[in-house]
Design a protein around this motif. Structure first.
Motif, PDB file in Angstrom:
ATOM      1  N   ALA A  20      51.638  44.151  41.183  1.00 24.69           N
ATOM      2  CA  ALA A  20      52.777  44.533  40.357  1.00 24.69           C
ATOM      3  C   ALA A  20      52.410  45.075  38.986  1.00 24.69           C
ATOM      4  O   ALA A  20      53.172  45.821  38.390  1.00 24.69           O
ATOM      5  CB  ALA A  20      53.706  43.323  40.193  1.00 24.69           C
ATOM      6  N   SER A  21      51.250  44.719  38.469  1.00 22.46           N
ATOM      7  CA  SER A  21      50.953  45.067  37.082  1.00 22.46           C
ATOM      8  C   SER A  21      50.308  46.431  36.911  1.00 22.46           C
ATOM      9  O   SER A  21      50.258  46.948  35.797  1.00 22.46           O
ATOM     10  CB  SER A  21      50.035  43.999  36.472  1.00 22.46           C
ATOM     11  OG  SER A  21      48.787  43.974  37.156  1.00 22.46           O
ATOM     12  N   LYS A  22      49.807  47.030  37.976  1.00 26.47           N
ATOM     13  CA  LYS A  22      49.065  48.277  37.868  1.00 26.47           C
ATOM     14  C   LYS A  22      49.657  49.353  38.761  1.00 26.47           C
ATOM     15  O   LYS A  22      49.659  49.231  39.984  1.00 26.47           O
ATOM     16  CB  LYS A  22      47.590  48.050  38.234  1.00 26.47           C
ATOM     17  CG  LYS A  22      46.825  47.233  37.201  1.00 26.47           C
ATOM     18  CD  LYS A  22      46.686  48.004  35.899  1.00 26.47           C
ATOM     19  CE  LYS A  22      45.963  47.213  34.838  1.00 26.47           C
ATOM     20  NZ  LYS A  22      45.863  47.952  33.572  1.00 26.47           N
ATOM     21  N   ASP A 136      42.900  38.851  39.711  1.00 28.68           N
ATOM     22  CA  ASP A 136      43.422  39.085  38.365  1.00 28.68           C
ATOM     23  C   ASP A 136      44.497  40.162  38.341  1.00 28.68           C
ATOM     24  O   ASP A 136      45.176  40.338  37.320  1.00 28.68           O
ATOM     25  CB  ASP A 136      42.284  39.506  37.423  1.00 28.68           C
ATOM     26  CG  ASP A 136      41.288  38.386  37.188  1.00 28.68           C
ATOM     27  OD1 ASP A 136      41.710  37.213  37.171  1.00 28.68           O
ATOM     28  OD2 ASP A 136      40.089  38.682  37.024  1.00 28.68           O
ATOM     29  N   PHE A 137      44.684  40.887  39.450  1.00 28.33           N
ATOM     30  CA  PHE A 137      45.604  42.016  39.458  1.00 28.33           C
ATOM     31  C   PHE A 137      46.911  41.708  40.189  1.00 28.33           C
ATOM     32  O   PHE A 137      47.958  42.204  39.807  1.00 28.33           O
ATOM     33  CB  PHE A 137      44.923  43.238  40.080  1.00 28.33           C
ATOM     34  CG  PHE A 137      43.756  43.728  39.275  1.00 28.33           C
ATOM     35  CD1 PHE A 137      43.927  44.700  38.306  1.00 28.33           C
ATOM     36  CD2 PHE A 137      42.487  43.199  39.461  1.00 28.33           C
ATOM     37  CE1 PHE A 137      42.855  45.145  37.542  1.00 28.33           C
ATOM     38  CE2 PHE A 137      41.410  43.634  38.706  1.00 28.33           C
ATOM     39  CZ  PHE A 137      41.591  44.606  37.742  1.00 28.33           C
ATOM     40  N   GLU A 141      46.018  36.874  46.212  1.00 26.59           N
ATOM     41  CA  GLU A 141      44.852  36.651  47.066  1.00 26.59           C
ATOM     42  C   GLU A 141      43.711  35.992  46.284  1.00 26.59           C
ATOM     43  O   GLU A 141      43.660  36.086  45.054  1.00 26.59           O
ATOM     44  CB  GLU A 141      44.347  37.989  47.614  1.00 26.59           C
ATOM     45  CG  GLU A 141      45.367  38.760  48.412  1.00 26.59           C
ATOM     46  CD  GLU A 141      44.822  40.119  48.820  1.00 26.59           C
ATOM     47  OE1 GLU A 141      44.981  40.465  50.002  1.00 26.59           O
ATOM     48  OE2 GLU A 141      44.244  40.820  47.977  1.00 26.59           O
ATOM     49  N   PRO A 142      42.776  35.376  47.007  1.00 24.65           N
ATOM     50  CA  PRO A 142      41.567  34.893  46.331  1.00 24.65           C
ATOM     51  C   PRO A 142      40.693  36.076  45.929  1.00 24.65           C
ATOM     52  O   PRO A 142      40.580  37.058  46.666  1.00 24.65           O
ATOM     53  CB  PRO A 142      40.888  34.034  47.399  1.00 24.65           C
ATOM     54  CG  PRO A 142      41.408  34.554  48.700  1.00 24.65           C
ATOM     55  CD  PRO A 142      42.809  35.002  48.434  1.00 24.65           C
ATOM     56  N   ALA A 156      39.021  40.888  41.804  1.00 27.91           N
ATOM     57  CA  ALA A 156      40.141  41.308  42.647  1.00 27.91           C
ATOM     58  C   ALA A 156      40.014  40.777  44.065  1.00 27.91           C
ATOM     59  O   ALA A 156      38.914  40.480  44.549  1.00 27.91           O
ATOM     60  CB  ALA A 156      40.237  42.828  42.671  1.00 27.91           C
ATOM     61  N   GLY A 157      41.166  40.688  44.736  1.00 33.94           N
ATOM     62  CA  GLY A 157      41.215  40.292  46.132  1.00 33.94           C
ATOM     63  C   GLY A 157      41.003  41.487  47.045  1.00 33.94           C
ATOM     64  O   GLY A 157      40.944  42.638  46.593  1.00 33.94           O
ATOM     65  N   PRO A 158      40.912  41.262  48.362  1.00 32.42           N
ATOM     66  CA  PRO A 158      40.618  42.350  49.300  1.00 32.42           C
ATOM     67  C   PRO A 158      41.667  43.458  49.303  1.00 32.42           C
ATOM     68  O   PRO A 158      41.334  44.634  49.428  1.00 32.42           O
ATOM     69  CB  PRO A 158      40.546  41.644  50.657  1.00 32.42           C
ATOM     70  CG  PRO A 158      41.206  40.317  50.460  1.00 32.42           C
ATOM     71  CD  PRO A 158      40.981  39.951  49.041  1.00 32.42           C
ATOM     72  N   SER A 159      42.950  43.104  49.160  1.00 28.73           N
ATOM     73  CA  SER A 159      43.989  44.128  49.176  1.00 28.73           C
ATOM     74  C   SER A 159      43.889  45.038  47.960  1.00 28.73           C
ATOM     75  O   SER A 159      43.950  46.266  48.071  1.00 28.73           O
ATOM     76  CB  SER A 159      45.378  43.481  49.232  1.00 28.73           C
ATOM     77  OG  SER A 159      46.387  44.470  49.248  1.00 28.73           O
ATOM     78  N   CYS A 160      43.714  44.461  46.775  1.00 28.37           N
ATOM     79  CA  CYS A 160      43.621  45.275  45.561  1.00 28.37           C
ATOM     80  C   CYS A 160      42.359  46.137  45.568  1.00 28.37           C
ATOM     81  O   CYS A 160      42.374  47.279  45.092  1.00 28.37           O
ATOM     82  CB  CYS A 160      43.668  44.384  44.323  1.00 28.37           C
ATOM     83  SG  CYS A 160      45.314  43.674  44.012  1.00 28.37           S
TER      84      CYS A 160
END
Length: 479
Positions: A20-22, A136-137, A141-142, A156-160
């Motif tokens: 959501a933040s980026k 952090d984004f 996710e972990p 970041a997590g795998p999706s980001c």
């Protein structure tokens, strides 16, 4: 007879809004979904790994949806399972469902499957219990690796990470080919949601923002969600009439009409602009999910509804007199429309939250016309977050073009503010109170406008081209 497998993503817009933040990561999600589920990409993969299975071209080419076909059911099942695993890996965090059915065409297979439960469900993996640093984004996710996006560094997590890679790849391709997704929309892509809010839709060389009902409108964004009215009923009629060619045409025309409507609506927000006023996140089938600079939101929403209705003409031309039930099909086509939900919020509010509000407004819009005529529902999260108003697109269009005059939209800012305070005070007889206010201030508000004042004043907070100065007669009270 052939066997068909339909694979579709679930809760696409929720997944897209996760980062959501980026803005770049939200856009990366859109690019990732489009590139990995495109018919061309899946066909290339099938040619290498499952040669007896092919993409069913008659099912259309919609982001997040893949339809496979084969004469060998076992081979189709193997390809479906392998593709689900591939999509899980390529597009982390997105859920999938799939079903397999037999039919002489995709239409027959679709009708045969009906409302049965999905044969496959691919869910995101559960994280192991224990302490773990979250992304952090997205905060969902972990975290598994470092990521730098614009001015922010973090884990970041795998999706980001996948979103960032897709966005970087698209930017590199655009530099090499001078082309990118949605290049028909005027202006350059903003890097951040803040840039979209501040500069989106501003004219080249402009020093002042377009006048709207709020002086701080350049610190706000609008999230827009839209969904077709009557589309499902039309496709059921086509299925019952066993018209596979018409269905294939309808799928293609629907996708083209929705994409064209978004493009033309964005152009209505300005063509000579430095920064895009509209950022599409997901446009597929009859679904739309975009972010818009708040001052451009009403122009976009109204034009979107008008342009989508062009689909009626294109579809009706495909219904010939020799088709059984042609009259009923034409009637169903003539009643197609678009439900549109808009949520206004400060630019710092995460899109995951505004998306939920926009979808609530969308539901209200569809309910207001019982899934018929195109309508817009909106909620202002900065003023009355618990109140959703609705208006039909045809009415808003007349007022936007000023063909249909609206007394409230002629008022200056002080008069609108004064009238808003009066309405919020909830007098016992609003009509009488407004009449006295109009006489005292020298303004005109017709009796017919009184029942709609709460909604009209809410619209005025974001309506374009309102008077930005008061005149003496509007603000001077009689002694």
């Amino acid at each position: 007879m052939s066997y068909y497998a339909s694979i579709g993503a679930v809760r696409i817009q929720t997944w897209i809004a996760q980062s959501a933040s980026k803005l770049a990561l939200v856009r990366g999600a859109s690019v990732l979904l489009s590139s990995k589920t495109a018919n061309s990409a899946v066909s290339e993969w099938l040619a290498k790994h499952h040669r007896t299975v092919r993409v069913a071209e008659d099912a259309g080419d919609v982001d997040g949806v893949v339809v496979l076909v084969s004469n060998d059911k076992a081979a189709l099942r193997a390809a479906t399972e392998a593709l689900l695993a591939k999509l899980d890996s390529d597009i982390p965090g997105l859920q999938w469902e799939a079903w397999i059915a037999e039919g002489g065409s995709y239409l027959q297979a679709y009708e045969s499957h009906g409302d049965k439960a999905a044969d496959y469900r691919s869910l995101p993996p559960l994280t192991e219990l224990g302490l773990a640093r979250t992304c952090d984004f997205c905060g969902v996710e972990p975290a598994i690796g470092p990521l730098k996006e614009w001015e922010k560094d973090g884990q970041a997590g795998p999706s980001c990470l996948a979103r960032k890679a897709a966005r970087d790849k698209e930017e590199a391709r655009a530099r090499n080919t001078h082309d990118e997704f949605w290049n028909e929309i005027p202006g350059s892509w903003p890097r951040e949601f803040e840039s979209l809010a501040v500069f989106g839709g501003t004219h080249q060389g402009a020093t002042e923002q377009e006048a709207v009902g709020r002086t701080d409108s350049r610190s706000h964004l609008a999230t827009v969600a839209a969904d077709g009215n009557g589309i499902g009923a039309l496709f059921r009629m086509i299925a019952q009439a066993k018209l596979p060619r018409l269905r294939a045409d309808a799928v293609r025309l629907l996708n083209e009409a929705t994409r064209s409507a978004v493009t033309e609506a964005a152009k209505a927000c300005g063509t000579d602009v430095s920064t895009m006023a509209v950022i599409p996140h997901y446009v597929g089938g009859d679904d739309v999910f975009v972010s818009v600079a708040a001052p451009s939101a009403w122009r976009f929403a109204v034009t979107l509804g008008e342009q989508f209705e062009e689909l009626r003409t294109h579809l009706a031309a495909r219904v010939t007199d020799d088709i059984e039930g042609a009259e009923g099909l034409r009637a169903a086509i003539g009643s197609l429309g678009l439900g549109i939900g808009v949520a206004f919020a400060r630019r710092a509010v995460p899109i995951s939250g505004t998306s939920e509000a926009a979808h609530a407004a969308l539901a209200a819009a569809k309910a207001s016309t019982r899934g018929g005529a195109s309508a817009i529902g909106w909620v202002d999260l900065t003023f009355a977050a618990d109140k959703i108003h609705t208006v039909e697109v045809s009415s808003a269009s007349g007022e936007l073009s000023k063909v249909v005059p609206n007394d409230v939209f002629k008022l200056g800012p002080s008069a609108r503010g004064s009238l808003t305070d009066l309405v919020r005070s909830a007098p016992a007889d609003l009509g009488d109170a407004v009449a006295k206010w109009a006489k005292r201030t020298g303004n005109t508000v017709s009796a017919a406008a009184v029942p709609h004042l709460p909604a009209t004043l809410s619209r005025a907070r974001w309506w374009p081209d309102l008077p930005d100065e008061d005149i003496d007669e509007e603000t001077k009270e009689a002694s």
